[in-house]
Design an enzyme around this catalytic site. Structure first.
Site, mmCIF file in Angstrom:
data_model
loop_
_atom_site.group_PDB
_atom_site.id
_atom_site.type_symbol
_atom_site.label_atom_id
_atom_site.label_comp_id
_atom_site.label_asym_id
_atom_site.label_seq_id
_atom_site.Cartn_x
_atom_site.Cartn_y
_atom_site.Cartn_z
ATOM 1 N N CYS A 54 39.102 40.115 43.944
ATOM 2 C CA CYS A 54 38.744 40.264 42.882
ATOM 3 C C CYS A 54 36.886 40.236 42.849
ATOM 4 C CB CYS A 54 39.037 38.731 41.888
ATOM 5 S SG CYS A 54 41.001 39.050 41.990
ATOM 6 N N ASN A 89 43.821 38.516 34.125
ATOM 7 C CA ASN A 89 43.226 38.354 35.762
ATOM 8 C C ASN A 89 43.080 40.669 36.094
ATOM 9 O OD1 ASN A 89 42.591 38.729 38.348
ATOM 10 N ND2 ASN A 89 42.321 36.652 39.340
ATOM 11 N N HIS A 96 33.927 36.730 36.706
ATOM 12 C CA HIS A 96 35.535 37.070 36.895
ATOM 13 C C HIS A 96 36.409 36.141 35.673
ATOM 14 C CE1 HIS A 96 38.764 38.105 38.946
ATOM 15 N NE2 HIS A 96 39.576 37.141 39.565
#
Ligand code: UT7
Length: 325
Positions: A115, A282, A252
């Protein structure tokens, strides 16, 4: 003192057409829209078609970024793709994008920091530009996270989505101050001891399969705000920027509670936080450039604004980047 800066010329994004709602998920696993919205803020996520690969998503975002940058494909001399869901074990997804763009020279390679991939990719691209190894770099975050999910595991399958975002960075001369346009500072970190909290239970040299994402969500959550806040303070401190100067915080997009908690801990005005987690879920390395692109398109991010980006993910990896748009 004159210095080379990596200036953003343009950005782009792509989300696959198919949308999966929380209500759809409630028909697949023991969950509910209420639980997902309350614990994560996610309402829907996009899923790639079966025949749509990570490089397909990347190519769409890249094409838009190049158009918005107002340059030609062959002005680019480097492509860096951040992905944890490559089309193939090799070659890199970046070389697939290079071929798809019909780009005839330069170099293309992938970065794997899950990520945090986009922040790591910006860090590498900026270093390449500042050292003179590249002049114009296409930086992409692209993922088909849906391919890594165990669709029977309600603790993870409700969280992730597919998508891609891209920026074009180009070398420009700055005066070395924080008023320069471009990347001002990036700090990246990792701690391999935390592997077991977030990983994929497969791979080329272990099972020979792609595997499925496994996460101890509550434990990851505990580390997230602390690590992200530390990275932000490191980047802002090294750049000599006060967090009160930040125009837009582009985090994020893992969980609305993490976004809000980080902003609260650092005293960042919630109205300055770009949140796309409700619509995208996500999307791992794609989440920051997707959020950037959203806020540029809707007119919030404007030339000259000071942007703070951050991410944390498997590894663990984490980092933060400050740039003036
Ligand atoms: O991008 C990489 C970094 N990843 C992250 O940043 C993710 C970080 N973690 C999180 O965002 C949160 O921890 C989650 C959203 C994954 C989970 O939220 P939580 O508030 O930490 O919940 P929990 O894991 O502590 O679970 C609470 C309860 C459990 O039931 P019991 O044990 O209390 O009976 C879970 O089994 O919620 C249950 N649960 C669910 N219930 C309904 C877990 N997933 C679900 C679900 N629907 N989808």
């Amino acid at each position: 003192m004159k210095t080379t800066r990596s200036v953003v010329l343009g950005c782009g994004s792509y989300l696959p057409a198919k949308i999966l709602t929380n209500y759809d998920l409630a028909k697949m696993v023991d969950t509910s829209d209420d639980w997902i919205v309350e614990r994560t803020g996610i309402k829907v996520r996009h899923l790639a078609r079966e025949d749509e690969t990570t490089s397909d998503l990347a190519l769409e975002a890249a094409t838009q970024a190049i158009r918005n940058a107002g340059i030609g494909v062959n002005d680019i001399d480097m492509i860096v793709v951040a992905t944890t869901t490559p089309d193939e074990t090799f070659p890199s997804t970046a070389t697939r994008v290079q071929a798809g763009l019909n780009m005839l020279g330069g170099a293309a390679f992938d970065i794997q920091a899950v990520c945090s991939g986009f922040i790591f990719a910006v860090s590498v691209a900026d270093a390449m530009i500042r050292s003179g190894q590249a002049k114009t770099v296409l930086v992409i975050g692209a993922e088909t996270m849906s391919r890594l999910l165990d669709w029977n595991d309600r603790g993870t399958c409700v969280l992730f989505g597919d998508g891609a975002g891209a920026i074009v960075l180009q070398a420009h001369e700055g005066d070395g101050s924080n008023h320069d346009r471009g990347v001002l500072m990036t700090k990246i970190f990792s701690d391999g001891r935390l592997h077991d909290l977030l990983y994929v239970d497969g791979g080329v040299s272990t099972t020979g399969t792609a595997g499925h994402l496994r996460m101890q969500g509550r434990e990851v959550f505990k580390h997230a705000v602390t690590n992200i806040a530390a990275a932000i303070e490191a980047a802002a401190g090294a750049a000599g920027v006060a967090l009160s100067e930040i125009d837009w915080f582009v985090p994020h997009q893992a969980n609305q509670r993490i976004l809000a908690g980080t902003a609260r801990k650092l005293g960042i005005n919630p109205e300055r936080v770009i949140s796309t987690v409700a619509e995208h879920g996500n999307t791992s390395a794609a989440s920051v450039p997707l959020a950037l692109s959203t806020a540029v398109e809707d007119g919030r991010i404007k030339r000259g604004h000071l942007i703070l980006m951050e991410a944390m993910g498997g590894g663990f990896t984490w980092g933060a980047s400050l740039l003036r748009w």
